[in-house]
Design a protein around this motif. Structure first.
Motif, PDB file in Angstrom:
ATOM      1  N   GLY A  62      43.932  40.016  43.044  1.00 37.99           N
ATOM      2  CA  GLY A  62      44.371  40.823  41.912  1.00 37.99           C
ATOM      3  C   GLY A  62      43.612  40.464  40.646  1.00 37.99           C
ATOM      4  O   GLY A  62      42.583  39.775  40.688  1.00 37.99           O
ATOM      5  N   PRO A  63      44.091  40.920  39.480  1.00 36.99           N
ATOM      6  CA  PRO A  63      43.356  40.678  38.237  1.00 36.99           C
ATOM      7  C   PRO A  63      43.372  39.206  37.825  1.00 36.99           C
ATOM      8  O   PRO A  63      44.299  38.464  38.162  1.00 36.99           O
ATOM      9  N   ALA A  64      42.340  38.813  37.110  1.00 33.16           N
ATOM     10  CA  ALA A  64      42.314  37.492  36.479  1.00 33.16           C
ATOM     11  C   ALA A  64      42.983  37.644  35.122  1.00 33.16           C
ATOM     12  O   ALA A  64      42.500  38.397  34.267  1.00 33.16           O
ATOM     13  N   VAL A  65      44.096  36.979  34.925  1.00 30.42           N
ATOM     14  CA  VAL A  65      44.860  37.132  33.686  1.00 30.42           C
ATOM     15  C   VAL A  65      44.617  35.918  32.794  1.00 30.42           C
ATOM     16  O   VAL A  65      45.083  34.813  33.076  1.00 30.42           O
ATOM     17  N   PHE A  66      43.881  36.128  31.712  1.00 29.79           N
ATOM     18  CA  PHE A  66      43.636  35.081  30.721  1.00 29.79           C
ATOM     19  C   PHE A  66      44.791  35.077  29.722  1.00 29.79           C
ATOM     20  O   PHE A  66      45.437  36.101  29.505  1.00 29.79           O
ATOM     21  N   PRO A  92      29.753  46.333  37.052  1.00 24.20           N
ATOM     22  CA  PRO A  92      31.077  46.560  37.644  1.00 24.20           C
ATOM     23  C   PRO A  92      31.208  46.058  39.078  1.00 24.20           C
ATOM     24  O   PRO A  92      32.228  46.287  39.709  1.00 24.20           O
ATOM     25  N   GLY A  93      30.171  45.410  39.614  1.00 23.94           N
ATOM     26  CA  GLY A  93      30.201  45.027  41.020  1.00 23.94           C
ATOM     27  C   GLY A  93      31.219  43.965  41.353  1.00 23.94           C
ATOM     28  O   GLY A  93      31.832  43.986  42.432  1.00 23.94           O
ATOM     29  N   ASP A  94      31.427  42.992  40.433  1.00 25.43           N
ATOM     30  CA  ASP A  94      32.326  41.875  40.714  1.00 25.43           C
ATOM     31  C   ASP A  94      33.642  41.959  39.944  1.00 25.43           C
ATOM     32  O   ASP A  94      34.665  41.432  40.397  1.00 25.43           O
ATOM     33  N   TYR A  95      33.623  42.580  38.776  1.00 18.80           N
ATOM     34  CA  TYR A  95      34.840  42.732  37.969  1.00 18.80           C
ATOM     35  C   TYR A  95      34.666  43.944  37.062  1.00 18.80           C
ATOM     36  O   TYR A  95      33.548  44.466  36.908  1.00 18.80           O
ATOM     37  N   THR A  96      35.748  44.380  36.457  1.00 22.52           N
ATOM     38  CA  THR A  96      35.703  45.508  35.529  1.00 22.52           C
ATOM     39  C   THR A  96      35.667  44.984  34.100  1.00 22.52           C
ATOM     40  O   THR A  96      36.549  44.216  33.693  1.00 22.52           O
ATOM     41  N   PRO A 116      40.435  43.170  35.781  1.00 21.00           N
ATOM     42  CA  PRO A 116      40.449  43.561  37.200  1.00 21.00           C
ATOM     43  C   PRO A 116      39.267  42.947  37.963  1.00 21.00           C
ATOM     44  O   PRO A 116      38.137  42.921  37.461  1.00 21.00           O
ATOM     45  N   ILE A 117      39.539  42.452  39.171  1.00 20.51           N
ATOM     46  CA  ILE A 117      38.528  41.845  40.030  1.00 20.51           C
ATOM     47  C   ILE A 117      38.228  42.783  41.190  1.00 20.51           C
ATOM     48  O   ILE A 117      39.132  43.398  41.763  1.00 20.51           O
TER      49      ILE A 117
END
Length: 344
Positions: A62-66, A92-96, A116-117
């Motif tokens: 899921g997303p990486a939440v900082f 955009p290949g690895d994350y948005t 988003p990952i």
């Protein structure tokens, strides 16, 4: 204003944008007719701080939440801009990629920044990107760069391994995992062996070769620290006769391994090799040996002890290598290799 009347006024203290977070002391001197008359005031100014944390997330997690945290006073509103930046991970290949402005109302101390990952099907090393803070108002940036680490969840590689007790002119005695690729649990033992090639004769006893892969099925689980392919070879007693040269060796051992280890940039395959010889006699004369590399010139060629060869992702550990003009003799050879990317 008439002399003796009270003066009422409002003070505004402005701080330069470069002032760091923390507590600062200010001195204000009230001038009358442009001159100091001793009306001095000392002020304490508390500047809030902003910092962003680092995040590690599985590629399919899921997303990486900082989290951006405000420290110090929380009575006034604070704003700060944020934006992602490529590292070894790229959008955009690895994350948005994301950007925007965070607003802290009075009393608020934390704000999330979700990124988003992208869960792809490519086996690749762990990758990183950053979320950077900028242009704060009402606060100072203490730590403005958060590192996001994307932990890869694919594995399209494997380990290879092979252990051989004796090799001479294409002949072998006690070889574990002859296929080499992929690495597999295997054991080969021989009580006694005599191999000949021209004037070279090799007599050995109690030969043991072993290979091991951990875990047994690497494709059933994601890579982990400690995953490995390894090989070991042991010979209890050896006698080599090459013309007028007689070489006698005590216990010979070698080992080689490729192991997944954790490094700052992610999981990597670490290659290691070692070997040892308990004793050595050449034509009855003892020669001091141990675990260090050693080359001994002989009438028939050269005797190489404890050699380690690393080529690319392959390590070959040879306890004994007799190089002659007619043939070569290899004793206790262990080999490990990385095929593709078994480690993240």
């Amino acid at each position: 204003m008439t002399s003796g009347e009270d003066a009422t006024f409002t003070e505004h203290v402005a701080l330069a944008g470069s002032v760091p977070a923390g507590t600062h002391e200010c001195t204000v001197d009230f001038l009358i007719d442009g001159e100091s008359r001793g009306f001095v005031q000392k002020l304490t100014v508390n500047v809030p701080g902003l910092k962003i944390d680092d995040v590690e997330v599985p590629e399919n997690g899921g997303p990486a939440v900082f989290t951006v945290t405000r420290t110090g006073p929380t009575t006034n509103p604070v704003t700060v801009k944020y934006a992602t930046a490529n590292g070894t991970a790229t959008a955009p290949g690895d994350y948005t990629a994301v950007n925007g402005t965070l607003t802290f109302a009075a009393g608020e101390t934390t704000k999330p920044v979700p990124v988003p990952i992208v869960d792809d099907a490519v086996n690749e090393p762990d990758e990183t990107f950053t979320v950077n803070l900028s242009a704060p108002t009402g606060a100072a940036i203490v730590d403005g760069a958060g590192t996001g680490t994307i932990v890869d969840n694919e594995r399209d590689g494997t380990f290879s391994c092979q252990a051989t007790a004796v090799k001479i002119a294409g002949l072998k005695a006690a070889q574990a995992n002859p296929a080499d690729v992929p690495c597999a649990d295997d054991v080969a033992t021989v009580a006694q062996s005599t191999l000949n090639a021209g004037i070279v004769k090799v007599e050995t006893s109690l030969l043991d070769a072993r290979t091991d892969q951990t875990p047994d099925d690497l494709n059933s689980a994601p890579p982990a620290v400690g995953d490995s392919g390894s090989a070991k070879a042991t010979i209890e007693k050896t006698k080599i006769t090459a013309g007028l040269v007689v070489i006698e060796l005590g216990v010979i051992k070698s080992s080689a391994s490729a192991t997944c280890v954790k490094e700052p940039e992610g999981l990597k395959a670490q290659l290691a090799g070692a070997s040892s010889i308990a004793s050595l006699k050449i034509n009855g004369v003892p020669v001091t040996v141990g675990t260090a590399p050693l080359t001994i010139p002989l009438l028939v060629g050269s005797l190489q002890i404890n050699s380690t060869q690393k080529t690319g992702n392959t390590i070959v550990q040879r306890a004994v290598f007799l190089d002659t003009l007619l043939t070569d003799v290899v004793l206790a050879e262990s080999k490990a290799n990385v095929e593709g990317q078994p480690c993240g």
